[in-house]
Design an enzyme around this catalytic site. Structure first.
Site, PDB file in Angstrom:
ATOM      1  CG  ASP A 162      21.993 -66.874  12.704  1.00 53.89           C
ATOM      2  OD1 ASP A 162      22.910 -66.245  12.137  1.00 53.89           O
ATOM      3  OD2 ASP A 162      22.184 -67.599  13.693  1.00 53.89           O
ATOM      4  CG  LEU A 163      23.201 -64.424  16.127  1.00 59.13           C
ATOM      5  CD1 LEU A 163      24.638 -64.069  16.502  1.00 59.13           C
ATOM      6  CD2 LEU A 163      22.558 -65.268  17.230  1.00 59.13           C
ATOM      7  CB  CYS A 177      31.581 -60.580   1.912  1.00 60.97           C
ATOM      8  SG  CYS A 177      32.186 -60.655   3.565  1.00 60.97           S
ATOM      9  CG  ASP A 189      37.513 -55.705  11.726  1.00 63.48           C
ATOM     10  OD1 ASP A 189      37.285 -56.688  10.995  1.00 63.48           O
ATOM     11  OD2 ASP A 189      36.605 -54.949  12.129  1.00 63.48           O
ATOM     12  NE  ARG A 193      33.404 -51.672   2.034  1.00 65.16           N
ATOM     13  CZ  ARG A 193      32.930 -52.812   2.470  1.00 65.16           C
ATOM     14  NH1 ARG A 193      33.273 -53.935   1.906  1.00 65.16           N
ATOM     15  NH2 ARG A 193      32.090 -52.841   3.493  1.00 65.16           N
ATOM     16  CE  LYS A 224      34.781 -50.070   7.902  1.00 61.33           C
ATOM     17  NZ  LYS A 224      33.779 -51.151   7.938  1.00 61.33           N
ATOM     18  CG  ASN A 225      33.275 -51.167  11.645  1.00 62.59           C
ATOM     19  OD1 ASN A 225      32.888 -50.843  10.517  1.00 62.59           O
ATOM     20  ND2 ASN A 225      34.136 -52.153  11.841  1.00 62.59           N
ATOM     21  NE  ARG A 253      30.658 -60.142   7.655  1.00 62.35           N
ATOM     22  CZ  ARG A 253      30.984 -58.859   7.512  1.00 62.35           C
ATOM     23  NH1 ARG A 253      31.341 -58.402   6.336  1.00 62.35           N
ATOM     24  NH2 ARG A 253      30.917 -58.037   8.543  1.00 62.35           N
ATOM     25  N   PRO A 254      26.093 -64.887   8.220  1.00 61.74           N
ATOM     26  CG  PRO A 254      25.612 -66.542   9.791  1.00 61.74           C
ATOM     27  CD  PRO A 254      26.749 -65.889   9.065  1.00 61.74           C
ATOM     28  NE  ARG A 287      27.259 -58.996   8.493  1.00 59.81           N
ATOM     29  CZ  ARG A 287      26.501 -60.044   8.243  1.00 59.81           C
ATOM     30  NH1 ARG A 287      26.281 -60.415   7.010  1.00 59.81           N
ATOM     31  NH2 ARG A 287      25.949 -60.711   9.230  1.00 59.81           N
TER      32      ARG A 287
END
Ligand code: EPU
Length: 420
Positions: A124-125, A116, A307, A399, A22-23, A121-122, A92
């Site tokens: 900024d990067l 979430c 995970d 998901r 998935k990822n 979970r920002p 996300r």
């Protein structure tokens, strides 16, 4: 809505076939925005998240055909630059259309993904990297409004408080491949999913050195072309079934997984007394009656994956002795503790650690799925427990686990769905 019902306590045996990652699939699908040519992507898992990404690609102007696990993405007209809140807020992974849209259209309006249950979970990067390449960004109405006259290669450091970022690396890479000049990304994520994306981009004609490592050197090109690609196996799905075998003290075969992506897990399992080895391209999990308690701390790849933390905790809940579980990637990813305790586990949180005092048996109970991997932990606990477990809100599982019920049934678990 449906719930998953599990009659636990049965021995498991047989073979589980692992789906595509998935990822890996999510950023690779986003990368198709970088070309007008057709891309054919095999081994794409049919999941709620990949279907959401397909909807997003269609809303951005792509034509998508998804038959079996083969995805064909093409483009007839112009791309649209707006990624809507309704699609980005649910997942996300969809935020990684930002880099390709800026690279291709020089503008993008992408909804912020939001927090979430696994933490804040920002982003900024992501923003830091894209700004360094020359993107101007404002936030208005919950959207990132991005514009760039011409992206220019730069030296970008992408390390954050919790280490590297998988999707920020993906976003910046996908912008840099069409930027002018050379971009160096330091502290790039080294996850196999980023390596797979790198292979995909190289296949499209991108110039990238340092694949799989923490320093990526990208020389921008003017145009990218279509490609045929096969997504790597899902190491988290494979890890989940391996842990399931250990938690139920079963011997299972796992087909289609890549053992080299699972070293941190198999190392910890060996310490616990569980053997995982490859025989004729099939992974074999050999489990003993007694498993030793083992402490685990999660880190970015090649460390133990966050995970798999919840699933490992479910297994440790059934070991005689005490283990300590710490998540250095998402320090608050412990929502599953309360649900596992409903099933008779003895786990308490002490600051950044979860202290697991193993018990002899877990007992089935009604429990609530809170996020994808926490839900997988509840499935493991439910299959290993005595009696009936009902897992509510199973859309989380949909998901990330393709054909979960069928795969579990095929190895002897008693699992079915009921209407809520
Ligand atoms: N972080 C920042 N700033 C950023 C981005 C991340 O501080 O701009 C922090 C995060 O809050 C976290 C850490 O850095 O503490 C690592 O987050 P990362 O950015 O690597 O996570 P991600 O890219 O958003 C992907 C996976 C997640 C997986 C993490 C970590 C996808 C679609 N998602 O998320 O997968 O947990 O990497 O490996 O690839 C899942 O599949 O269940 C899942 C949550």
């Amino acid at each position: 809505m449906e719930k998953l019902v599990i009659e636990g306590g049965l021995p498991l045996k047989g073979t589980v076939e692992i789906s595509g990652s998935k990822n890996s699939a999510l950023p690779i699908l986003a990368a198709t925005l970088l070309t007008e040519d057709e891309c054919v992507i095999r081994n794409v898992p049919r999941l709620r998240d990949t279907l959401t990404m397909i909807k997003l690609l269609k809303s951005l102007g792509k034509t998508v055909d998804f038959t079996d696990n083969v995805l064909k993405v093409s483009q007839k007209g112009k791309l649209n630059h707006v990624a809507d809140y309704s699609l980005v807020s649910t997942m996300r992974g969809s935020f990684c259309v930002l880099g390709p849209l800026v690279a291709k259209l020089k503008k993008a309006k992408v909804s912020l993904p939001g927090g979430c249950v696994i933490g804040v979970r920002p982003v900024d990067l992501h923003l830091k990297g894209l700004k360094a390449l020359g993107t101007k960004m404002d936030i208005d109405g919950g959207y990132i409004h991005a514009r760039a006259a011409q992206l220019k290669g730069r030296h970008v450091y992408l390390g954050g408080v919790f280490g590297s970022s998988v999707l920020a690396t993906a976003n910046v890479m996908m912008a840099a491949v069409l930027a002018q000049g050379e971009t160096v990304i330091d502290s790039a994520a080294c996850e196999p999913e980023i390596e797979d994306l790198t292979d995909f981009l190289i296949g499209m004609g991108a110039k990238i050195k340092g694949k799989g490592g923490p320093r990526l050197v990208i020389t921008g090109v003017k145009k990218l072309k279509g490609i045929k690609h096969s997504v790597i196996p899902d190491r988290i799905e494979a890890g989940t079934y391996i842990i399931l075998a250990a938690a139920t003290r079963s011997n299972l075969s796992i087909k289609g997984a890549d053992l080299t992506h699972l070293a941190a897990l198999t190392d910890k399992l060996e310490e616990a007394g569980v053997k995982v080895f490859e025989e004729n391209k099939i992974l074999k999990v050999k489990t003993k009656k007694t498993i030793k308690p083992v402490s685990v701390t999660t880190y970015p790849y090649p460390g133990f994956p966050t995970d798999l933390q919840a699933q490992f905790m479910a297994m440790m809940a059934l070991c005689q002795g005490v283990s300590v579980i710490t998540d250095k990637v998402y320090p608050d990813r412990f929502i599953h503790i309360a649900e596992l305790n409903r099933m008779g586990a003895n786990i308490r949180r002490e600051g950044v650690n979860a202290i697991v005092q193993g018990v002899k048996t877990l007992r089935g109970a009604p429990v609530m799925a809170s996020d994808l991997r926490a839900s997988a932990a509840l499935v493991i606990a439910g299959v290993a427990a005595k009696g009936k477990t009902e897992i509510h809100r199973i859309y989380h599982l949909e998901r990330g686990y393709e054909n979960l019920d069928a795969k579990l049934s095929a190895i002897g678990a008693k699992v079915w769905r009921e209407k809520e």
